[in-house]
Design a protein around this motif. Structure first.
Motif, short mmCIF file in Angstrom:
data_model
loop_
_atom_site.label_atom_id
_atom_site.label_comp_id
_atom_site.label_asym_id
_atom_site.label_seq_id
_atom_site.Cartn_x
_atom_site.Cartn_y
_atom_site.Cartn_z
N LEU A 74 0.84 -1.20 0.00
CA LEU A 74 0.00 0.00 0.00
C LEU A 74 0.87 1.24 0.00
O LEU A 74 1.79 1.37 0.82
N ILE A 75 0.59 2.14 -0.92
CA ILE A 75 1.23 3.46 -0.94
C ILE A 75 0.18 4.49 -0.53
O ILE A 75 -0.92 4.52 -1.08
N VAL A 76 0.53 5.31 0.44
CA VAL A 76 -0.35 6.39 0.89
C VAL A 76 0.29 7.72 0.51
O VAL A 76 1.44 8.00 0.90
N TYR A 77 -0.43 8.52 -0.27
CA TYR A 77 0.01 9.90 -0.51
C TYR A 77 -0.64 10.78 0.54
O TYR A 77 -1.87 10.84 0.64
N HIS A 78 0.17 11.45 1.34
CA HIS A 78 -0.33 12.37 2.37
C HIS A 78 -0.67 13.70 1.70
O HIS A 78 0.21 14.55 1.49
N PHE A 79 -1.92 13.87 1.35
CA PHE A 79 -2.39 15.04 0.59
C PHE A 79 -2.75 16.15 1.57
O PHE A 79 -3.53 15.97 2.48
N MET A 80 -2.18 17.33 1.35
CA MET A 80 -2.42 18.46 2.23
C MET A 80 -3.84 19.01 2.04
O MET A 80 -4.13 19.66 1.03
N ASP A 97 -2.19 14.99 -10.08
CA ASP A 97 -2.32 14.91 -11.54
C ASP A 97 -1.33 13.90 -12.11
O ASP A 97 -1.58 13.27 -13.14
N ASN A 98 -0.19 13.74 -11.43
CA ASN A 98 0.83 12.80 -11.89
C ASN A 98 0.50 11.35 -11.54
O ASN A 98 0.78 10.45 -12.32
N PHE A 99 -0.08 11.12 -10.35
CA PHE A 99 -0.31 9.71 -9.98
C PHE A 99 -1.71 9.21 -10.28
O PHE A 99 -1.96 8.00 -10.24
N ASN A 100 -2.65 10.09 -10.62
CA ASN A 100 -4.03 9.65 -10.82
C ASN A 100 -4.16 8.53 -11.84
O ASN A 100 -4.86 7.54 -11.62
N PHE A 135 -8.65 8.46 -8.41
CA PHE A 135 -7.99 7.70 -7.34
C PHE A 135 -8.83 7.71 -6.06
O PHE A 135 -9.67 8.58 -5.86
N LYS A 136 -8.60 6.71 -5.24
CA LYS A 136 -9.32 6.61 -3.97
C LYS A 136 -8.71 7.58 -2.97
O LYS A 136 -7.50 7.63 -2.78
N TRP A 137 -9.60 8.32 -2.30
CA TRP A 137 -9.17 9.36 -1.36
C TRP A 137 -10.01 9.20 -0.09
O TRP A 137 -11.24 9.20 -0.16
N VAL A 138 -9.35 9.02 1.04
CA VAL A 138 -10.06 8.81 2.29
C VAL A 138 -9.66 9.85 3.32
O VAL A 138 -8.57 10.43 3.27
N ASN A 206 7.22 13.10 -9.23
CA ASN A 206 6.52 14.07 -10.07
C ASN A 206 7.06 13.99 -11.50
O ASN A 206 8.16 14.45 -11.78
N VAL A 207 6.28 13.41 -12.38
CA VAL A 207 6.76 13.12 -13.74
C VAL A 207 7.05 14.37 -14.55
O VAL A 207 8.07 14.46 -15.24
N ASP A 208 6.19 15.39 -14.47
CA ASP A 208 6.40 16.54 -15.36
C ASP A 208 7.65 17.31 -14.98
O ASP A 208 8.30 17.92 -15.83
#
Length: 237
Positions: A74-80, A97-100, A135-138, A206-208
């Motif tokens: 599981l990877i969790v992105y800690h979104f502000m 936008d990069n990981f969606n 993407f799933k966001w909780v 971040n790909v871009d």
């Protein structure tokens, strides 16, 4: 920058090819070193996660083990997105936008990826719809999850300009910061925290930015960081 580009060295093809091959040798060395670093990262010790966390999302309430969705990683992105904010962070939105679009590919390698924020789920769902993400966001509202993984900070820490972030005591500046955490679930159902990275530590995700590193102007930020970043529906306003 423009003046530098106008005065940039220009050579004949054979000289250009020789310079490019010399740089390629350095790029290959970096690739080998990066492979070694990635293996060392995977070899780091783990810590068991015994604390119970309950998140609110599109499937209602789910625990951390349930977020794995049948996979072992599981990877969790800690979104502000703090509880009192009406919009998600524009920079985290840049990362989203990069990981969606890649999560479907991660799923094929036994990896689930989700975003977690402290704002209530209703706010997350509305902002996600506005941005057109899938993407799933909780929501971790009411839990210690963000604080335990050092991406949210108490009012006292903010007032004192001192909190533990990115593995050191520093001024976090805002109540919620960015990061990525990785977890593993073994066949017995035990969950382990294997890795976390913050700040510039998530730059490689971040790909871009990496495409910008290829072009003559580079990131063109003049040492100011990503001052230019907007939510993707705000450019041109």
């Amino acid at each position: 920058m423009a003046d530098t580009l106008e005065r940039h060295k220009v050579v004949a093809h054979d000289a250009w090819l020789e310079a490019r091959k010399q740089h390629l040798a350095r790029e290959k060395e970096f690739t080998r070193l990066r492979d070694q670093l990635s293996q060392a990262r995977r070899d780091l010790p783990w810590e068991r996660v015994d604390k119970r966390y309950v998140f609110e999302g599109p499937n209602g309430q789910e625990t951390l083990p349930e977020l794995f969705d049948g996979r072992s990683q599981l990877i969790v992105y800690h979104f502000m997105f703090a509880p009192d904010w009406e919009e998600g962070c524009p920079h985290c939105s840049h990362w989203a936008d990069n990981f969606n679009g890649i999560i479907v590919h991660l799923n094929q390698r036994d990896v689930t990826m989700v975003a977690v924020s402290r704002a209530v789920y209703g706010k997350l769902a509305a902002y996600k719809k506005r941005m057109g993400w899938s993407f799933k966001w909780v929501s971790s509202a009411g839990t210690d999850f963000n604080f335990d993984y050092h991406v949210s900070f108490t009012p006292e820490a903010l007032a004192g300009e001192k909190a533990f972030y990115n593995y050191t005591m520093q001024n976090p500046y805002v109540s919620d910061r960015e990061g990525v955490s990785v977890f593993y679930k073994d066949p017995a159902g035990s969950v382990f925290h294997t890795y976390s990275a913050y700040a510039r530590g998530i730059d490689m995700l971040n790909v871009d930015y990496h495409y910008l590193d290829l072009v003559p102007k580079g990131r063109d930020e003049g040492g100011e960081g990503p001052f230019w970043v907007r939510r993707h529906d705000e450019y041109g306003r």
